[in-house]
Each structure stands twice: as C-alpha cells, then as structure tokens.
Design an enzyme around this catalytic site. Structure first.
Site, mmCIF file in Angstrom:
data_model
loop_
_atom_site.group_PDB
_atom_site.id
_atom_site.type_symbol
_atom_site.label_atom_id
_atom_site.label_comp_id
_atom_site.label_asym_id
_atom_site.label_seq_id
_atom_site.Cartn_x
_atom_site.Cartn_y
_atom_site.Cartn_z
ATOM 1 N N SER A 151 -25.400 10.659 59.270
ATOM 2 C CA SER A 151 -24.005 10.514 59.659
ATOM 3 C C SER A 151 -23.337 11.892 59.528
ATOM 4 O O SER A 151 -23.901 12.878 59.995
ATOM 5 C CB SER A 151 -23.336 9.437 58.805
ATOM 6 O OG SER A 151 -22.216 8.910 59.437
ATOM 7 N N ASP A 185 -26.162 1.833 67.175
ATOM 8 C CA ASP A 185 -25.166 2.622 66.447
ATOM 9 C C ASP A 185 -24.164 3.262 67.406
ATOM 10 O O ASP A 185 -24.553 4.074 68.256
ATOM 11 C CB ASP A 185 -25.883 3.705 65.641
ATOM 12 C CG ASP A 185 -24.924 4.618 64.889
ATOM 13 O OD1 ASP A 185 -23.761 4.229 64.693
ATOM 14 O OD2 ASP A 185 -25.368 5.715 64.492
ATOM 15 N N HIS A 221 -26.956 2.418 62.503
ATOM 16 C CA HIS A 221 -26.603 3.696 61.894
ATOM 17 C C HIS A 221 -27.572 4.069 60.766
ATOM 18 O O HIS A 221 -27.674 3.360 59.763
ATOM 19 C CB HIS A 221 -25.176 3.587 61.360
ATOM 20 C CG HIS A 221 -24.502 4.884 61.082
ATOM 21 N ND1 HIS A 221 -24.310 5.861 62.029
ATOM 22 C CD2 HIS A 221 -23.933 5.371 59.952
ATOM 23 C CE1 HIS A 221 -23.656 6.871 61.509
ATOM 24 N NE2 HIS A 221 -23.416 6.608 60.242
#
Length: 485
Positions: free
Chosen positions: A166, A428, A453
C-alpha cells in the site's frame, strides 16, 4: 490499509489501527511455528527531525523491531517499511517475507513510520509540526537508519531489500528509486505510485468487484444509495433515517458536508470490504475478516429484507454487530472536532489526522463519486478538498500543486529504476494507481486475478487461489535472481 483514505472514513480505526498498518508477507506455516514464541522487544533509533535542513540539529526516537532468527553471515538484510498506523510486531512472527528470509538467510528489520504508532517526532500534531511529515522525510529516515545500522552491525556490504504494501509499497519503490546505493531491490505491493487529487476510479473498481460476485449487486447498491440521497432532501425523513441506521444522535443535515459525510460513512462498508476481500488478516488481530463481497452481495440480494434501501441498512447493522458497536456516529461535526484535535491522545491521533494531512499535502487520492460508473452518490471531490482547508488550512490550489510536485519527484508510472517488483490484485481498487504491466524486465508487474489489497503479503492458507500461491513463489524467484546480481 488501509491506505488511509486508502480506507474510508467509517471503518478506518476498526480495520486498520487495531491491527497496525504493516503489510508483510505470508507463506509457510513452519516459519510461523519457528518464530511465534519469540518475543520482539521495542528498539529505538535516534533519528533526525529534518533531514533537509543541516542547521536543524533536533532528533527524536524512532521505533523499530528486529528478527535475527534466520540470519546467516553474508546473507541479505530485509527492511519492512512502516506505514500509516502503529507498528505491529506480529509481522516479525508471521509472513512470507520470513519464509524468504529463512531460505535466503536474511536479517529482518521493521521501521515504524514517523508520526505513527509510538514514533513521535514532535510534542503534538499541530499543523505546524506536521510539516515534518512527508514521504520524502520518511525515505530519508529509511536511508539514515539503513546507513547507521549497517555501520554499527557490519552490514554495509550486505544487500538490503525493502518490503512494503500500500503506501509503504510506494515507499519501497521510491526508496530504491531515490537511494539506489542503499537498497538493492524492492517488493512494492499494491503500491499507488501515481498521485492524483481526484480518484473516482476507486469506486469504479468497487462496482466491478461487486459485479464479479453478482452482476445485480452493484445495481442494488446504487438503487439503495440513490433512494437514501432522495430521502436526505426531506428533513421529515431524518427521524426514520436515524432509526434505520441506528445513529448515535439524531441526523442533522445543515450543510453539504453533513450529507456527504453521512453518505460516505455508509458507503465505507462496501469500500473497505472490497479492498480487503478475503485477505488473511486474522493473525494480526483484525476483526470482521468474515465479511466478504459474497456476504455483502448476499444481504443486498435478499428480497425478504425489503427494498434495496432496507438491505443497505441491514448491511450497516451487520457491520455494527460484527464490531460490537452500539450505534453509528455519522456526524461530520464530530469528525471535524476529532480531526482538529492536535494532541497525541486525541481520537484521530492513531493515524487518521496524520494520513489525511499527507493526502492534502502530497497525494490527493480522494475517492469521489464523480463518475457515473460506480454505485454511490453524494460525496464529490469538493467535499474531500474542503476537508484540507478545514483541518489544515490547505487550499485547493496548494493541494493541486503538491500532487503535481509528487509526480514530478517520483515519476508517477514512469519509474526510472530497476529491481523493483510490483504485485497488485484485480479486486483491489488501488491497482488503478499502480503498476500492472511490466515496465522493463527489471521492473516487472505481478497482477493477481481475484485477489484484493496486499493479498500476497499475508500468511498463506490452503484456500488461497492458485495464482496467489504462484505469485508469492514468483516474487521469491525474482529476489533470488536479483540477489545474485
């Protein structure tokens, strides 16, 4: 995960801060068995406050963790990069990066990001102090940490590999880009490398991800959201809305910000469940991992609950029950009060005040409803941008300029580097700002169909998709190859 508005407003503290926003790697259970009994003490590193002002001699203590279980003399050094939440030592006990470490004889560090967790560079979170919070300062922290630790431990000639997922995935890529002499390779999972003020594509992916379960699901969500918006136009409905969604206080819609916050709060359930769909986060203490796209679409498709609006309310109740919430606080005035509290003990000090500041001064990333190809309505870009002014006195013009500068500094999609792998999942929403096709043979993408994700970063399970297991193996082979170079 969340990135911060990598997570939506409602569930941010529940889904992220309880677990610590560290994305790590999971694969082999025997590695977890070896390390789960180990105690990982908090370690502290003396860090510079401002790396870009030589006259500023101020320092502070940055938290980090160390796992030496798999290190063999001459082996590489793995550095897990912290993100927008507290460091969770669970990542020093579980994960594929540890299986990689065992196979490669690596020493493992995890460095907490400045201004998050227990790494407090300043006395409070005033806007003036937050000027020391940026990705550039965080990268300089990594560089200084790597340099000093290498000198102290005789690791200067070892090959260092950066890991992150991320926002930390972006940092992993940018660390290799900006400090190639310090980091040999990077694994940049679910990394949004392109900054943008408006990010309506996020909700477009939410639509497609819901539709991948059931083509009718996003249509039902849209119908419910549209109905809700219509009812908000009539104050006579507010008592019923308060009851239907079990709000903590009577719904008050006095400004467009009030309406937008309420609508975004309810949409946040779907956004977060899609982003983390079936990710194996339970080991780090995450709650609600049983709520998946399949579960949401099952509720939305249940005609016995009534019209789509009633099913939408049922989803909100399901989430409140899951997280043992007595009621839902959907008041923008409460949110404004929390976000402008500058104390380290404040309700938004777990990371939300800090991360939203970074979006206002570097990244944007605002998941607006400014697209017809998504299921929600009522929280446009202007709503997000106004928060920057309300919370930090950052204007729309300053935000736009900051985003341009970020892309100029890091290169956006055109990263001119090498030995960085970019894993992303098709479910995601953040893959829309990431690298999903190979740039060069030395800058490969690993696009994993059917995963959400940072899925490749969590511990493996027997029910993992075959392509997810293959992705983890492929990343290991790349690291093995690059460490020979």
């Amino acid at each position: 995960m969340s990135l911060f508005p990598f997570l939506s407003v409602l569930w941010i503290s529940l889904l992220t801060f309880g677990e610590g926003y560290y994305k790590s790697f999971g694969r082999f259970n025997h590695v977890q068995d070896v390390t789960h009994r180990a105690a990982f003490d908090e370690l502290w590193f003396t860090q510079k406050l401002d790396h870009f002002n030589g006259a500023d001699r101020r320092v502070w203590k940055q938290r980090y963790f160390l796992n030496e279980a798999f290190y063999k003399p001459g082996g590489p050094v793995f550095l897990m990069i912290g993100g927008e939440g507290p460091a969770n030592p669970a990542w020093m006990q579980y994960g594929t990066w540890l299986s990689y470490a065992e196979k490669l004889g690596a020493l493992c560090f995890m460095l907490e990001h400045r201004f998050y967790g227990k790494s407090h560079p300043t006395a409070d979170l005033s806007t003036d102090n937050l000027r020391f919070l940026s990705s550039r300062q965080a990268l300089a922290d990594l560089a200084h940490f790597r340099t000093v630790i290498a000198e102290d431990r005789g690791l200067s000639n070892r090959k260092w590999v950066a890991f992150g997922g991320s926002y930390p995935g972006s940092l992993a890529a940018w660390f290799r880009l900006k400090y190639p002499h310090l980091v040999h390779a990077s694994v940049a999972t679910s990394a949004p490398v392109h900054a943008t003020v408006n990010f309506p594509e996020y909700l477009e992916v939410v639509w497609r991800s819901l539709a991948s379960e059931n083509a009718e699901c996003p249509l039902l969500v849209k119908k419910a959201s549209d109905t809700l918006l219509e009812r908000l136009k009539d104050p006579k409905t507010y008592d019923n809305l308060t009851k239907d969604f079990n709000l903590c206080s009577k719904l008050q819609i006095q400004t467009e910000m009030d309406s937008a916050y309420f609508l975004e709060t309810l949409a946040g359930t779907f956004m977060d469940v899609v982003q983390y769909n079936e990710d194996n986060r339970g080991f780090e203490g995450a709650t609600g991992t049983n709520i998946t796209i399949k579960v949401l679409c099952s509720v939305m498709g249940d005609a016995s609950l009534g019209e789509p609006y009633a099913r939408y309310a049922a989803v909100a109740h399901l989430m409140m029950d899951t997280f043992s919430m007595k009621c839902l606080d959907a008041s923008f005035s409460t949110y404004l009060r929390d976000m402008t509290n500058t104390s380290w003990e404040g309700p938004a000090a777990g990371g939300e005040r800090q991360w939203v500041y970074q979006t206002c001064t570097e990244f944007g990333f605002y998941q607006s409803t400014d697209s017809p190809n998504q299921p929600f309505t009522g929280f446009p870009l202007v709503y997000h941008v106004k928060q920057c002014a309300d919370f930090y006195n950052v204007s729309a013009e300053q935000l736009a300029m900051a985003v341009v500068q970020t892309n100029e500094y890091y290169g956006s999609y055109d990263i001119g580097s090498s030995r960085i792998v970019f894993p992303n999942g098709s479910i995601d929403p953040w893959h829309a700002l990431g690298i999903t096709l190979d740039i060069t043979p030395d800058l490969p993408a690993v696009f994993i169909n059917g995963t959400a994700h940072c899925a490749n970063m969590y511990p493996a399970r027997s029910e993992d998709l075959p392509q997810l297991a293959l992705a983890r193996d492929h990343i290991f082979l790349l690291l093995q190859q690059w460490l020979k170079q």
